[in-house]
Design a protein around this motif. Structure first.
Motif, PDB file in Angstrom:
ATOM      1  N   GLN A  53       0.841  -1.190   0.000  1.00 33.27           N
ATOM      2  CA  GLN A  53       0.000   0.000   0.000  1.00 33.27           C
ATOM      3  C   GLN A  53       0.880   1.245   0.000  1.00 33.27           C
ATOM      4  O   GLN A  53       2.001   1.217   0.514  1.00 33.27           O
ATOM      5  CB  GLN A  53      -0.889   0.011   1.246  1.00 33.27           C
ATOM      6  CG  GLN A  53      -1.995  -1.023   1.184  1.00 33.27           C
ATOM      7  CD  GLN A  53      -2.817  -1.057   2.436  1.00 33.27           C
ATOM      8  OE1 GLN A  53      -2.302  -0.858   3.533  1.00 33.27           O
ATOM      9  NE2 GLN A  53      -4.097  -1.327   2.290  1.00 33.27           N
ATOM     10  N   ALA A  54       0.356   2.305  -0.572  1.00 32.41           N
ATOM     11  CA  ALA A  54       1.092   3.565  -0.602  1.00 32.41           C
ATOM     12  C   ALA A  54       0.197   4.670  -0.051  1.00 32.41           C
ATOM     13  O   ALA A  54      -1.026   4.635  -0.230  1.00 32.41           O
ATOM     14  CB  ALA A  54       1.510   3.889  -2.018  1.00 32.41           C
ATOM     15  N   LEU A  55       0.830   5.612   0.591  1.00 36.30           N
ATOM     16  CA  LEU A  55       0.094   6.731   1.187  1.00 36.30           C
ATOM     17  C   LEU A  55       0.338   7.967   0.324  1.00 36.30           C
ATOM     18  O   LEU A  55       1.481   8.236  -0.047  1.00 36.30           O
ATOM     19  CB  LEU A  55       0.625   6.941   2.608  1.00 36.30           C
ATOM     20  CG  LEU A  55      -0.331   7.443   3.672  1.00 36.30           C
ATOM     21  CD1 LEU A  55      -1.470   6.462   3.870  1.00 36.30           C
ATOM     22  CD2 LEU A  55       0.413   7.641   4.980  1.00 36.30           C
ATOM     23  N   LEU A  56      -0.709   8.683   0.028  1.00 34.19           N
ATOM     24  CA  LEU A  56      -0.541   9.868  -0.820  1.00 34.19           C
ATOM     25  C   LEU A  56      -1.317  11.046  -0.230  1.00 34.19           C
ATOM     26  O   LEU A  56      -2.484  10.916   0.151  1.00 34.19           O
ATOM     27  CB  LEU A  56      -1.044   9.572  -2.249  1.00 34.19           C
ATOM     28  CG  LEU A  56      -1.007  10.729  -3.237  1.00 34.19           C
ATOM     29  CD1 LEU A  56       0.412  11.141  -3.566  1.00 34.19           C
ATOM     30  CD2 LEU A  56      -1.733  10.367  -4.527  1.00 34.19           C
ATOM     31  N   SER A  57      -0.656  12.170  -0.183  1.00 37.10           N
ATOM     32  CA  SER A  57      -1.342  13.402   0.233  1.00 37.10           C
ATOM     33  C   SER A  57      -0.834  14.534  -0.647  1.00 37.10           C
ATOM     34  O   SER A  57       0.225  14.416  -1.271  1.00 37.10           O
ATOM     35  CB  SER A  57      -1.071  13.693   1.703  1.00 37.10           C
ATOM     36  OG  SER A  57       0.316  13.780   1.927  1.00 37.10           O
ATOM     37  N   ALA A  58      -1.599  15.592  -0.690  1.00 32.14           N
ATOM     38  CA  ALA A  58      -1.199  16.734  -1.522  1.00 32.14           C
ATOM     39  C   ALA A  58      -1.785  18.011  -0.938  1.00 32.14           C
ATOM     40  O   ALA A  58      -2.812  17.970  -0.250  1.00 32.14           O
ATOM     41  CB  ALA A  58      -1.690  16.540  -2.951  1.00 32.14           C
ATOM     42  N   LEU A  97       1.114   6.556 -11.372  1.00 27.72           N
ATOM     43  CA  LEU A  97       2.496   6.070 -11.264  1.00 27.72           C
ATOM     44  C   LEU A  97       2.605   5.004 -10.174  1.00 27.72           C
ATOM     45  O   LEU A  97       3.220   3.954 -10.376  1.00 27.72           O
ATOM     46  CB  LEU A  97       3.431   7.246 -10.958  1.00 27.72           C
ATOM     47  CG  LEU A  97       4.906   6.895 -10.756  1.00 27.72           C
ATOM     48  CD1 LEU A  97       5.564   6.536 -12.074  1.00 27.72           C
ATOM     49  CD2 LEU A  97       5.654   8.046 -10.122  1.00 27.72           C
ATOM     50  N   LEU A  98       1.978   5.275  -9.033  1.00 24.52           N
ATOM     51  CA  LEU A  98       2.036   4.323  -7.915  1.00 24.52           C
ATOM     52  C   LEU A  98       1.396   2.989  -8.298  1.00 24.52           C
ATOM     53  O   LEU A  98       1.936   1.928  -8.014  1.00 24.52           O
ATOM     54  CB  LEU A  98       1.342   4.914  -6.679  1.00 24.52           C
ATOM     55  CG  LEU A  98       2.102   6.037  -5.960  1.00 24.52           C
ATOM     56  CD1 LEU A  98       1.190   6.768  -4.992  1.00 24.52           C
ATOM     57  CD2 LEU A  98       3.313   5.487  -5.230  1.00 24.52           C
ATOM     58  N   LYS A  99       0.250   3.081  -8.949  1.00 25.15           N
ATOM     59  CA  LYS A  99      -0.455   1.842  -9.342  1.00 25.15           C
ATOM     60  C   LYS A  99       0.342   1.099 -10.411  1.00 25.15           C
ATOM     61  O   LYS A  99       0.414  -0.125 -10.403  1.00 25.15           O
ATOM     62  CB  LYS A  99      -1.851   2.176  -9.893  1.00 25.15           C
ATOM     63  CG  LYS A  99      -2.770   2.809  -8.852  1.00 25.15           C
ATOM     64  CD  LYS A  99      -3.829   1.873  -8.388  1.00 25.15           C
ATOM     65  CE  LYS A  99      -4.703   2.528  -7.343  1.00 25.15           C
ATOM     66  NZ  LYS A  99      -5.697   1.662  -6.776  1.00 25.15           N
ATOM     67  N   GLU A 100       0.933   1.871 -11.312  1.00 25.34           N
ATOM     68  CA  GLU A 100       1.708   1.271 -12.399  1.00 25.34           C
ATOM     69  C   GLU A 100       2.940   0.535 -11.863  1.00 25.34           C
ATOM     70  O   GLU A 100       3.345  -0.492 -12.396  1.00 25.34           O
ATOM     71  CB  GLU A 100       2.160   2.381 -13.358  1.00 25.34           C
ATOM     72  CG  GLU A 100       2.235   1.942 -14.787  1.00 25.34           C
ATOM     73  CD  GLU A 100       2.592   3.094 -15.705  1.00 25.34           C
ATOM     74  OE1 GLU A 100       2.528   2.901 -16.905  1.00 25.34           O
ATOM     75  OE2 GLU A 100       2.943   4.190 -15.224  1.00 25.34           O
ATOM     76  N   LYS A 101       3.487   1.080 -10.795  1.00 22.84           N
ATOM     77  CA  LYS A 101       4.707   0.489 -10.226  1.00 22.84           C
ATOM     78  C   LYS A 101       4.399  -0.601  -9.203  1.00 22.84           C
ATOM     79  O   LYS A 101       5.297  -1.062  -8.502  1.00 22.84           O
ATOM     80  CB  LYS A 101       5.590   1.576  -9.604  1.00 22.84           C
ATOM     81  CG  LYS A 101       6.091   2.598 -10.610  1.00 22.84           C
ATOM     82  CD  LYS A 101       7.006   1.965 -11.642  1.00 22.84           C
ATOM     83  CE  LYS A 101       7.323   2.931 -12.764  1.00 22.84           C
ATOM     84  NZ  LYS A 101       7.965   2.282 -13.905  1.00 22.84           N
ATOM     85  N   ASP A 158      -2.937  -0.614  -3.322  1.00 25.25           N
ATOM     86  CA  ASP A 158      -3.891   0.412  -2.899  1.00 25.25           C
ATOM     87  C   ASP A 158      -3.164   1.725  -2.685  1.00 25.25           C
ATOM     88  O   ASP A 158      -2.051   1.738  -2.154  1.00 25.25           O
ATOM     89  CB  ASP A 158      -4.538   0.004  -1.576  1.00 25.25           C
ATOM     90  CG  ASP A 158      -5.817  -0.786  -1.794  1.00 25.25           C
ATOM     91  OD1 ASP A 158      -6.588  -0.417  -2.694  1.00 25.25           O
ATOM     92  OD2 ASP A 158      -6.027  -1.771  -1.071  1.00 25.25           O
ATOM     93  N   VAL A 159      -3.793   2.796  -3.091  1.00 23.97           N
ATOM     94  CA  VAL A 159      -3.242   4.119  -2.792  1.00 23.97           C
ATOM     95  C   VAL A 159      -4.190   4.767  -1.782  1.00 23.97           C
ATOM     96  O   VAL A 159      -5.347   5.031  -2.091  1.00 23.97           O
ATOM     97  CB  VAL A 159      -3.114   4.979  -4.073  1.00 23.97           C
ATOM     98  CG1 VAL A 159      -2.595   6.356  -3.722  1.00 23.97           C
ATOM     99  CG2 VAL A 159      -2.192   4.316  -5.076  1.00 23.97           C
TER     100      VAL A 159
END
Lengths: 151, 147
Positions: free
Chosen positions: B107-112, B127-131, B135-136
């Motif tokens: 899983q990756a955590l994303l904030s902006a 990009l995260l899903k492609e790599k 789950d993001v």
């Protein structure tokens, strides 16, 4: 008296039947091409959707929530004046979905797709996402269009 | 009285439309439409799956250490923070798979920041899903580290 030779039968002119058929066909095709977007997204609101390589959600009946470049918000084709209206509308649609399927456990399980214009700010999307979640939507996706040249 | 010759009235045949090019065009249009439909029709990236799927993911052995190895924050000025440290966005495609390989759930955590353009966030999710991120997880930060 010599008997007259029977005239050879002329082949039936199928052109007269084919012409209107081809006309109808091309009209249907043109309508389909023009309406493809609204047919598959359940809304006629035009939004410049961002492109992506990875696609996860297949075509299915979903609730479209659109956010235009100008900041206008829509659920299906209805304009929403504020975030509270989005929450109320999502709640109503999710209840309707569960009732139509005669399964109360399906409440909140209809996919909600946020169709944001690629030029809007992320903060606006987060606000809409928050409103959608408050409305009880459990399956939420962000709309993207497949990038050309990707798998 | 001279016999009047009957004038032969020639039956004029109605012009037959040539339907060959017409049907060719229709077929070409149809094929073009079928080929372009994946690029016209909208699809989506999940940011919240059904409860059943979530529950399945949540069941984890009690661990004190977080399994999330990729934590990205995008600033309004374009700066990218990876695991709370400023990072060159061009190097992300190389480092993300290595970090995800160390994670069990991937899983990756994303904030902006709120002012970040939506398209930039979508590109990062993509990009995260492609790599290889399964789950993001989208996070809203109260305080940003951005300058």
């Amino acid at each position: 008296m010599p008997r007259e030779k029977p005239k050879p039968k002329e082949p039936p002119d199928i052109g007269q039947y084919l012409f209107p058929m081809a006309g109808v066909m091309i009209l249907t095709l043109a309508t389909l091409i023009m309406d493809a977007q609204s047919l598959f997204t359940n809304t006629s609101i035009k939004v410049d959707i961002p492109k992506a390589n990875v696609i996860e959600v297949e075509l299915e009946q979903s609730i479209p929530v659109s956010v235009t470049k100008e900041g206008k918000m829509y659920v299906q084709d209805y304009e929403m004046p504020d975030l509270q209206s989005i929450t109320a509308k999502i709640k109503e649609l999710q209840e309707k979905y569960a009732m139509e399927n005669n399964d109360p456990e399906l409440k909140g399980q209809q996919l909600t797709v946020i169709r944001g214009d690629k030029a809007i700010q992320w903060g606006k999307v987060l606000e809409v996402l928050d409103a959608v979640k408050k409305g009880g939507a459990k399956r939420v996706a962000l709309a993207v269009v497949k990038r050309k040249g990707s798998g | 009285m001279p016999k009047r010759r009957k004038k032969k009235v020639e039956k004029r045949e109605a012009p037959r439309p040539n339907l060959g090019p017409f049907s060719d065009m229709t077929t070409s249009l149809l094929i073009m439409f079928m080929l372009t439909i994946p690029f016209i029709v909208e699809s989506g990236i999940f940011i919240s799956r059904s409860l059943a799927t979530k529950r399945r993911n949540v069941v984890t052995p009690k661990k004190k250490k977080s399994d999330i190895k990729v934590n990205i924050h995008i600033c309004a000025d374009g700066t990218v923070f990876l695991n709370e440290e400023p990072f060159d966005p061009n190097r992300l495609p190389d480092i993300i798979p290595k970090l995800l390989a160390r994670s069990v759930k991937k899983q990756a955590l994303l904030s902006a920041d709120n002012d970040v353009i939506y398209e930039d966030v979508i590109q990062m999710i993509d990009l995260l899903k492609e790599k290889g991120a399964s789950d993001v997880l989208i996070m809203k930060r109260k305080r940003s580290k951005c300058p």
